[in-house]
Every structure is written in C-alpha cells, then in structure tokens.
Design an enzyme around this catalytic site. Structure first.
Site, PDB file in Angstrom:
ATOM      1  N   HIS A 217       0.844  -1.201   0.000  1.00  0.00           N
ATOM      2  CA  HIS A 217       0.000   0.000   0.000  1.00  0.00           C
ATOM      3  C   HIS A 217       0.873   1.242   0.000  1.00  0.00           C
ATOM      4  CE1 HIS A 217       0.628  -1.434   4.129  1.00  0.00           C
ATOM      5  NE2 HIS A 217       0.616  -0.161   4.500  1.00  0.00           N
TER       6      HIS A 217
ATOM      7  N   HIS B  90       1.112   5.070   0.960  1.00  0.00           N
ATOM      8  CA  HIS B  90       0.504   6.102   1.807  1.00  0.00           C
ATOM      9  C   HIS B  90       0.595   7.450   1.100  1.00  0.00           C
ATOM     10  CE1 HIS B  90       0.431   3.949   5.807  1.00  0.00           C
ATOM     11  NE2 HIS B  90       1.383   3.234   5.228  1.00  0.00           N
TER      12      HIS B  90
HETATM   13  P1  5GP Z   1       1.581   0.143   7.422  1.00  0.00           P
HETATM   14  O1  5GP Z   1       2.185   0.365   8.775  1.00  0.00           O
HETATM   15  O2  5GP Z   1       1.357  -1.312   7.140  1.00  0.00           O
HETATM   16  O3  5GP Z   1       2.362   0.839   6.323  1.00  0.00           O
HETATM   17  O4  5GP Z   1       0.206   0.899   7.437  1.00  0.00           O
HETATM   18  C1  5GP Z   1      -1.020   0.258   7.546  1.00  0.00           C
HETATM   19  C2  5GP Z   1      -2.081   1.334   7.540  1.00  0.00           C
HETATM   20  O5  5GP Z   1      -3.344   0.709   7.379  1.00  0.00           O
HETATM   21  C3  5GP Z   1      -2.151   2.146   8.834  1.00  0.00           C
HETATM   22  O6  5GP Z   1      -1.974   3.529   8.512  1.00  0.00           O
HETATM   23  C4  5GP Z   1      -3.537   1.846   9.388  1.00  0.00           C
HETATM   24  O7  5GP Z   1      -4.136   2.971   9.988  1.00  0.00           O
HETATM   25  C5  5GP Z   1      -4.288   1.379   8.166  1.00  0.00           C
HETATM   26  N1  5GP Z   1      -5.328   0.408   8.441  1.00  0.00           N
HETATM   27  C6  5GP Z   1      -5.244  -0.692   9.225  1.00  0.00           C
HETATM   28  N2  5GP Z   1      -6.403  -1.388   9.220  1.00  0.00           N
HETATM   29  C7  5GP Z   1      -7.233  -0.706   8.388  1.00  0.00           C
HETATM   30  C8  5GP Z   1      -8.586  -0.942   7.974  1.00  0.00           C
HETATM   31  O8  5GP Z   1      -9.251  -1.901   8.355  1.00  0.00           O
HETATM   32  N3  5GP Z   1      -9.120  -0.037   7.108  1.00  0.00           N
HETATM   33  C9  5GP Z   1      -8.413   1.038   6.642  1.00  0.00           C
HETATM   34  N4  5GP Z   1      -9.029   1.867   5.803  1.00  0.00           N
HETATM   35  N5  5GP Z   1      -7.138   1.284   7.021  1.00  0.00           N
HETATM   36  C10 5GP Z   1      -6.567   0.417   7.895  1.00  0.00           C
END
Ligand code: 5GP
Ligand code: ZN
Length: 138
Positions: free
Chosen positions: A99, A101
């Site tokens: 993903h 950001h």
């Molecule tokens: P990572 O640390 O993996 O780069 O970021 C994961 C992101 O996914 C975090 O910013 C978190 O807030 C977001 N996130 C986690 N669970 C969900 C969810 O169920 N729905 C959405 N829309 N975002 C999520």
C-alpha cells in the site's frame, strides 16, 4: 488472501471509504489517519512486497498515486504531501498487502520529512559508496 484486511476491502467484504478505482488498483481513506485525507492506494491483487507486484499492476498503481495526489491535496487544502511505502516489517509495514501512503501535509503541522524514517545516518566512504553503486546497478 483470506485473512488480509485490504483484500477484504477490495472484495467489498468490509467497508472502506473508497476514493478511486482503476483496473488494478483501489484507493481508500486510512482508518487511523495521520492527517485529514490520509489515503492508501493498493494493488487489487494481494502482494506483500513491492517487487512482487507485476509490472502492469505496478504501473497502474503509480499512475493512480499520480492522479490522486493533487485530488487529495485539493480535498483537504493541503500544502504538500508525503508519499511512501513501508516495504517490509523492518520498515514498519504492519499490513502485508502493498500500500502506498499519501499523507497530506500542512505548513507548520509539526511533522517531519521522509528523511526522519530511517535510523542513524551512516558515514560511508567513497569505496563503500562505489560498492553499493555497483551492487545496485548490477
Ligand atoms: P503500514 O504500517 O502497514 O504501512 O500501514 C497500515 C495502515 O493501514 C495504517 O496507517 C492503518 O491505519 C491502516 N489500516 C489498518 N487497518 C485498516 C482498515 O481496516 N481499514 C483502513 N481503511 N485502514 C486500515
Ligand atoms: Zn491482501
């Protein structure tokens, strides 16, 4: 993947605030935003790491990011954005579905540049830099 939260959003099994969709990509608001408008852009197919995403899906993903950045900035009247990927657990990736950001930034918001994500800066010699250059360029 059956236990992946982002696959569940792509499949419509759990709700997401979807803001953009293309053939290979989906964008939705982060559920725990770092700033208003914090958006995630994902390939629809499950891949954990960026290098596992096929070339056509990766091109689609980055085209979607390119389209979305000005729209996100305009939507929340942001001055700028940080755009980045936590690519692997050691880099802070918690959801193992690639993903991107898009984090809106505002003058004086107290945040940091992307340079703040790494640990202590290395002091590399010319020889070490040359070795790294050769290793990357192949
Ligand atoms: P990572 O640390 O993996 O780069 O970021 C994961 C992101 O996914 C975090 O910013 C978190 O807030 C977001 N996130 C986690 N669970 C969900 C969810 O169920 N729905 C959405 N829309 N975002 C999520
Ligand atoms: Zn997934």
């Amino acid at each position: 993947m059956s236990d992946c939260i982002f696959c569940a959003i792509v499949d419509g099994d759990i709700p997401g605030r979807i803001v953009h969709e293309t053939e290979h990509s989906l964008a939705f608001l982060d559920a725990n935003p770092l700033a208003p408008g914090h958006t995630l852009v994902v390939p629809k197919e499950h891949h954990a790491r960026l290098d596992e995403v096929p070339a056509d899906a990766a091109a689609d993903l980055f085209a979607a990011v390119n389209d979305l950045v000005p729209r996100v900035e305009a939507a929340v009247d942001a001055d700028a954005t940080n755009v980045g990927i936590n690519n692997g657990p050691a880099a802070g990736q918690e959801v193992d579905h690639v993903h991107v950001h898009i984090v809106p930034r505002f003058e004086g918001d107290g945040g940091s540049p992307i340079h703040a994500v790494a640990g202590e800066r290395p002091d590399l010699s010319d020889e070490e830099l040359a070795d790294i250059e050769a290793a990357i360029s192949g």
